[in-house]
Design a protein around this motif. Sequence first.
Motif, PDB file in Angstrom:
ATOM      1  N   GLY A   1      12.236  16.172 -30.030  1.00 35.45           N
ATOM      2  CA  GLY A   1      13.301  17.235 -29.697  1.00 35.45           C
ATOM      3  C   GLY A   1      13.456  17.798 -28.228  1.00 35.45           C
ATOM      4  N   PRO A   2      14.393  18.238 -27.545  1.00 37.30           N
ATOM      5  CA  PRO A   2      15.512  18.875 -28.527  1.00 37.30           C
ATOM      6  C   PRO A   2      16.471  17.760 -28.938  1.00 37.30           C
ATOM      7  CG  PRO A   2      15.907  19.270 -26.364  1.00 37.30           C
ATOM      8  CD  PRO A   2      14.433  18.519 -26.437  1.00 37.30           C
ATOM      9  N   ASP A   3      16.467  16.708 -28.443  1.00 39.26           N
ATOM     10  CA  ASP A   3      17.734  15.452 -28.757  1.00 39.26           C
ATOM     11  C   ASP A   3      17.442  14.729 -30.034  1.00 39.26           C
ATOM     12  OD1 ASP A   3      19.198  16.004 -25.886  1.00 39.26           O
ATOM     13  OD2 ASP A   3      17.336  15.230 -25.132  1.00 39.26           O
ATOM     14  N   ASN A   4      16.408  14.917 -30.704  1.00 39.46           N
ATOM     15  CA  ASN A   4      16.286  14.053 -31.851  1.00 39.46           C
ATOM     16  C   ASN A   4      16.056  12.592 -31.773  1.00 39.46           C
ATOM     17  OD1 ASN A   4      15.821  14.350 -34.417  1.00 39.46           O
ATOM     18  ND2 ASN A   4      17.820  13.488 -34.953  1.00 39.46           N
TER      19      ASN A   4
ATOM     20  N   THR B   1       9.429  11.987 -33.714  1.00 40.96           N
ATOM     21  CA  THR B   1      10.938  12.133 -33.388  1.00 40.96           C
ATOM     22  C   THR B   1      10.924  13.439 -32.551  1.00 40.96           C
ATOM     23  OG1 THR B   1      11.793  11.821 -35.672  1.00 40.96           O
ATOM     24  CG2 THR B   1      12.816  13.367 -34.319  1.00 40.96           C
TER      25      THR B   1
ATOM     26  N   HIS C   1       2.380  20.621 -27.894  1.00 38.34           N
ATOM     27  CA  HIS C   1       3.479  20.283 -28.844  1.00 38.34           C
ATOM     28  C   HIS C   1       4.506  19.814 -27.777  1.00 38.34           C
ATOM     29  CE1 HIS C   1       2.783  22.049 -32.815  1.00 38.34           C
ATOM     30  NE2 HIS C   1       1.855  23.002 -31.922  1.00 38.34           N
ATOM     31  N   GLU C   2       3.947  19.578 -26.497  1.00 41.02           N
ATOM     32  CA  GLU C   2       5.085  18.999 -25.654  1.00 41.02           C
ATOM     33  C   GLU C   2       4.691  17.514 -25.563  1.00 41.02           C
ATOM     34  OE1 GLU C   2       4.466  20.505 -21.645  1.00 41.02           O
ATOM     35  OE2 GLU C   2       5.288  22.572 -22.227  1.00 41.02           O
TER      36      GLU C   2
ATOM     37  N   MET D   1       9.660  16.966 -23.653  1.00 41.31           N
ATOM     38  CA  MET D   1      10.179  17.053 -24.869  1.00 41.31           C
ATOM     39  C   MET D   1       9.069  17.505 -25.856  1.00 41.31           C
ATOM     40  SD  MET D   1      11.734  13.312 -24.730  1.00 41.31           S
ATOM     41  CE  MET D   1      10.212  12.658 -23.400  1.00 41.31           C
ATOM     42  N   PHE D   2       9.589  17.604 -26.940  1.00 42.99           N
ATOM     43  CA  PHE D   2       8.634  18.603 -28.135  1.00 42.99           C
ATOM     44  C   PHE D   2       8.604  17.780 -29.401  1.00 42.99           C
ATOM     45  CE2 PHE D   2      11.196  21.467 -25.575  1.00 42.99           C
ATOM     46  CZ  PHE D   2      10.382  22.164 -24.749  1.00 42.99           C
TER      47      PHE D   2
END
Length: 229
Positions: A129-132, A127, A74-75, A110-111
Amino acid sequence: AAIAAGAMAVWPITASTVQNPEDFPNLLAGSFGDGQKFSTGNTFPIIARPWGFNHWSIQTNNGLTAWWFRGDQHEFHWIRLTHQPSPWIGDWGYVLFGPQMGGRVDEPTMFFHPWGARIKPYVLDATLGPDNMRVQLTPSNHGAILKVSFPEHNPNRNEKRICFKLPANKKKETGRFDRVDESGMWLELTATWAEQVPKNFGLKLRAELDATARRYFLGISKSNNMHCF
């Protein structure tokens, strides 16, 4: 000799055109494996035009081995310009690039959820994360078009940037940035990551950013093997 005669019924079948066959492939199939233990196909999700000169994919780890993507990870580290459809083949002339927010880092993490992203031969839409941040990429015959949508809500005023990185090979060679125009927001680079090739081997790449979006970026950040706008 006895001969048996029978009746055979025949029904006509009307052929129909398949709509959007490019949506049929599941590009994650084959990516759930460990090269040292088990395999589900040992393939990567390749985003490219048929017979495309360059291919595009996602790097879900640090990329220190040939297994740089797994469908159960998921990274999200980088988008990867690649020529490697399978871990067993090995890559050459690859380049890493992608968006960042906040402090500049050489190894961003990121994720995302691979099953929640849209990964098809003609598009990547995810999309992060964590910054969307949202990344959308579609390939061309030789290159690709990337759109990055940064979040409108940014109360901490985190810096926004898009970075290009040249990874080092086993000889610690990283390639080079040949020309950079910081006001025009474009660069030209030569990626030399490869093994057992002539000394003058290299993949030439030019990347251009939309200069009208310059107001969203707070400054240029660069090092020997990474340049960020």
